[in-house]
Scaffold this motif. Structure first.
Motif, PDB file in Angstrom:
ATOM      1  N   VAL A 175      38.328  15.636 -21.232  1.00  0.00           N
ATOM      2  CA  VAL A 175      39.179  17.024 -21.193  1.00  0.00           C
ATOM      3  C   VAL A 175      39.602  17.382 -19.964  1.00  0.00           C
ATOM      4  CG1 VAL A 175      38.821  19.444 -21.550  1.00  0.00           C
ATOM      5  CG2 VAL A 175      37.430  17.894 -23.153  1.00  0.00           C
ATOM      6  N   PRO A 176      41.033  17.479 -19.858  1.00  0.00           N
ATOM      7  CA  PRO A 176      41.520  17.651 -18.552  1.00  0.00           C
ATOM      8  C   PRO A 176      40.930  18.971 -17.899  1.00  0.00           C
ATOM      9  CG  PRO A 176      42.955  18.334 -20.355  1.00  0.00           C
ATOM     10  CD  PRO A 176      41.987  17.642 -21.019  1.00  0.00           C
ATOM     11  N   PHE A 177      40.891  18.745 -16.458  1.00  0.00           N
ATOM     12  CA  PHE A 177      40.290  19.947 -15.584  1.00  0.00           C
ATOM     13  C   PHE A 177      38.723  20.030 -15.913  1.00  0.00           C
ATOM     14  CE2 PHE A 177      44.846  20.526 -15.989  1.00  0.00           C
ATOM     15  CZ  PHE A 177      45.358  20.118 -14.743  1.00  0.00           C
ATOM     16  N   SER A 178      38.162  19.008 -16.480  1.00  0.00           N
ATOM     17  CA  SER A 178      36.803  19.500 -16.845  1.00  0.00           C
ATOM     18  C   SER A 178      36.014  18.014 -16.585  1.00  0.00           C
ATOM     19  CB  SER A 178      36.806  19.672 -18.279  1.00  0.00           C
ATOM     20  OG  SER A 178      37.453  20.809 -18.860  1.00  0.00           O
ATOM     21  N   LEU A 179      34.538  18.071 -16.834  1.00  0.00           N
ATOM     22  CA  LEU A 179      34.124  17.088 -16.588  1.00  0.00           C
ATOM     23  C   LEU A 179      33.344  16.535 -17.920  1.00  0.00           C
ATOM     24  CD1 LEU A 179      31.765  18.768 -13.790  1.00  0.00           C
ATOM     25  CD2 LEU A 179      33.871  17.224 -13.437  1.00  0.00           C
ATOM     26  N   ILE A 180      33.877  16.845 -19.093  1.00  0.00           N
ATOM     27  CA  ILE A 180      33.377  16.680 -20.170  1.00  0.00           C
ATOM     28  C   ILE A 180      34.422  15.884 -21.262  1.00  0.00           C
ATOM     29  CG2 ILE A 180      31.902  18.543 -20.308  1.00  0.00           C
ATOM     30  CD1 ILE A 180      33.872  20.092 -22.201  1.00  0.00           C
ATOM     31  N   SER A 181      33.735  15.015 -22.422  1.00  0.00           N
ATOM     32  CA  SER A 181      34.580  14.537 -23.389  1.00  0.00           C
ATOM     33  C   SER A 181      34.832  15.945 -24.392  1.00  0.00           C
ATOM     34  CB  SER A 181      34.092  13.547 -24.067  1.00  0.00           C
ATOM     35  OG  SER A 181      32.791  13.614 -24.573  1.00  0.00           O
ATOM     36  N   ARG A 182      35.482  15.439 -25.509  1.00  0.00           N
ATOM     37  CA  ARG A 182      35.534  16.585 -26.588  1.00  0.00           C
ATOM     38  C   ARG A 182      34.201  16.973 -27.252  1.00  0.00           C
ATOM     39  NH1 ARG A 182      40.846  17.887 -29.563  1.00  0.00           N
ATOM     40  NH2 ARG A 182      39.282  18.108 -31.297  1.00  0.00           N
ATOM     41  N   GLU A 183      33.856  18.057 -27.094  1.00  0.00           N
ATOM     42  CA  GLU A 183      32.586  18.596 -27.629  1.00  0.00           C
ATOM     43  C   GLU A 183      32.472  18.475 -29.045  1.00  0.00           C
ATOM     44  OE1 GLU A 183      31.043  22.246 -25.061  1.00  0.00           O
ATOM     45  OE2 GLU A 183      33.334  22.235 -25.270  1.00  0.00           O
ATOM     46  N   ASP A 184      33.544  17.985 -29.829  1.00  0.00           N
ATOM     47  CA  ASP A 184      33.214  17.700 -31.201  1.00  0.00           C
ATOM     48  C   ASP A 184      32.953  16.544 -31.652  1.00  0.00           C
ATOM     49  OD1 ASP A 184      35.814  17.382 -30.562  1.00  0.00           O
ATOM     50  OD2 ASP A 184      36.812  18.244 -32.470  1.00  0.00           O
ATOM     51  N   ILE A 185      32.970  15.696 -30.497  1.00  0.00           N
ATOM     52  CA  ILE A 185      32.366  14.014 -30.787  1.00  0.00           C
ATOM     53  C   ILE A 185      30.744  13.913 -31.065  1.00  0.00           C
ATOM     54  CG2 ILE A 185      32.467  11.944 -30.209  1.00  0.00           C
ATOM     55  CD1 ILE A 185      35.038  12.454 -28.475  1.00  0.00           C
ATOM     56  N   ASP A 186      30.585  13.550 -32.011  1.00  0.00           N
ATOM     57  CA  ASP A 186      28.992  13.382 -32.404  1.00  0.00           C
ATOM     58  C   ASP A 186      28.791  11.842 -31.967  1.00  0.00           C
ATOM     59  OD1 ASP A 186      26.532  12.743 -33.101  1.00  0.00           O
ATOM     60  OD2 ASP A 186      26.855  13.481 -35.204  1.00  0.00           O
ATOM     61  N   PHE A 187      28.035  11.956 -30.705  1.00  0.00           N
ATOM     62  CA  PHE A 187      28.048  10.340 -29.981  1.00  0.00           C
ATOM     63  C   PHE A 187      26.941   9.643 -30.961  1.00  0.00           C
ATOM     64  CE2 PHE A 187      30.847  11.710 -26.866  1.00  0.00           C
ATOM     65  CZ  PHE A 187      31.649  10.743 -26.402  1.00  0.00           C
ATOM     66  N   ASP A 188      26.196  10.240 -31.861  1.00  0.00           N
ATOM     67  CA  ASP A 188      25.144   9.573 -32.617  1.00  0.00           C
ATOM     68  C   ASP A 188      25.774   8.842 -33.624  1.00  0.00           C
ATOM     69  OD1 ASP A 188      22.694  10.020 -31.085  1.00  0.00           O
ATOM     70  OD2 ASP A 188      22.843  12.041 -31.801  1.00  0.00           O
TER      71      ASP A 188
END
Length: 287
Positions: A175-188
């Motif tokens: 996500v631009p201007f952030s330290l995260i990836s899209r929060e709706d991704i379930d990495f499990d």
């Protein structure tokens, strides 16, 4: 189809020279299984002990709700007495976590329970930060604002740790201007139809158990899932390169403030724009 993840290398013990040469210099993660075996914390640190030592302290709690324009940077979602929180952890699964909490400032006696590891890193000698989580609670995929080298110690239980090197960023829907990836991704259990670039990513995984230490190199993405109730401690050392120090300074002094300014000015529209931009940019790079 699962993510392409290989097991993080494990060693029982390691010398200062080998750790620095084989892992810090090469920026490779590693799990050291017995680094804490001579610490008082190895025998003492469990949820009951923390409840006994810090049960009367009020602690900030976070859950897995999406980022909101109403939230400040790292602003807590709730507060609770530590004793009540630990009772909650032990009674049932909960999404509430304690994040970046300086418990040793509140309970200085805990400082006697651990030793500063001699591994060739110039660890920041501020009081260590602690993290707590309930069964199945998750820490979304992110990297740390200061690009530190992190020594992450697990106590009381197990957690699943998924890491990606910085060079995997183009596949992670940052996500631009952030330290995260899209929060709706379930990495499990990722949705590759919606997030096809994840199929190209190559990462690492381990199941971290009581007393074990995970070394996370500078700027590594990490996702954590508590498999049982438990807690962790992180020690950190600043990045060694001028480039990463400059990126850390940009994150702390420019990006974070710009993002907060835009959230105040545009509200949810800014959050939605960033999430859409992450999707478009990542899939465009894929093609």
């Amino acid at each position: 189809m699962p993510l392409q993840l290989k097991e993080i290398e494990r060693v029982k013990t390691i010398s200062k020279k080998d750790f620095y040469t084989n892992f810090v210099k090469k920026q490779k993660p590693v799990v050291v299984e017995q680094l804490t075996s001579d610490w008082p914390a190895y025998e003492k640190w469990n949820l009951d002990y923390i409840k006994k030592m810090a049960g009367d302290k009020t602690v900030p709690l976070y859950d897995d709700r999406p980022v909101s324009f109403k939230d400040g940077f790292n602003e807590a979602h709730a507060n609770m007495k530590m004793a009540d929180y630990i009772d909650l952890l032990k009674s049932k699964p909960t999404n509430f976590r304690i994040f970046l909490y300086n418990l040793m400032k509140e309970v200085p006696l805990l400082k006697k329970d651990f030793k500063w590891p001699e591994l060739g890193l110039k660890l920041v000698k501020q009081l260590p930060m602690l993290f707590f989580g309930g069964e199945n609670s998750r820490v979304f995929m992110h990297y740390d604002i200061d690009y530190s080298n992190i020594l992450h110690f697990q106590f009381n239980g197990k957690k699943r740790c998924v890491l990606f090197a910085p060079d995997q960023t183009p596949y992670l829907y940052k996500v631009p201007f952030s330290l995260i990836s899209r929060e709706d991704i379930d990495f499990d259990n990722p949705d590759f139809d919606k997030f096809p670039a994840l199929k190209q990513s190559q990462g690492y995984v381990t199941e971290l158990k009581h007393g074990e230490m995970l070394y996370m190199p500078e700027g590594y993405w990490h996702y954590m899932k508590y498999l049982t109730p438990g807690f962790s401690m992180s020690l950190r050392a600043f990045p060694r390169s001028i480039v990463k120090l400059s990126k850390a300074a940009y994150n702390v002094f420019i990006m974070r403030h710009f993002d907060n300014f835009m959230k105040k000015r545009k509200g949810q529209e800014w959050i939605d724009y960033k999430n859409e931009k992450a999707l478009i940019t990542t899939n465009k790079n894929l093609s």
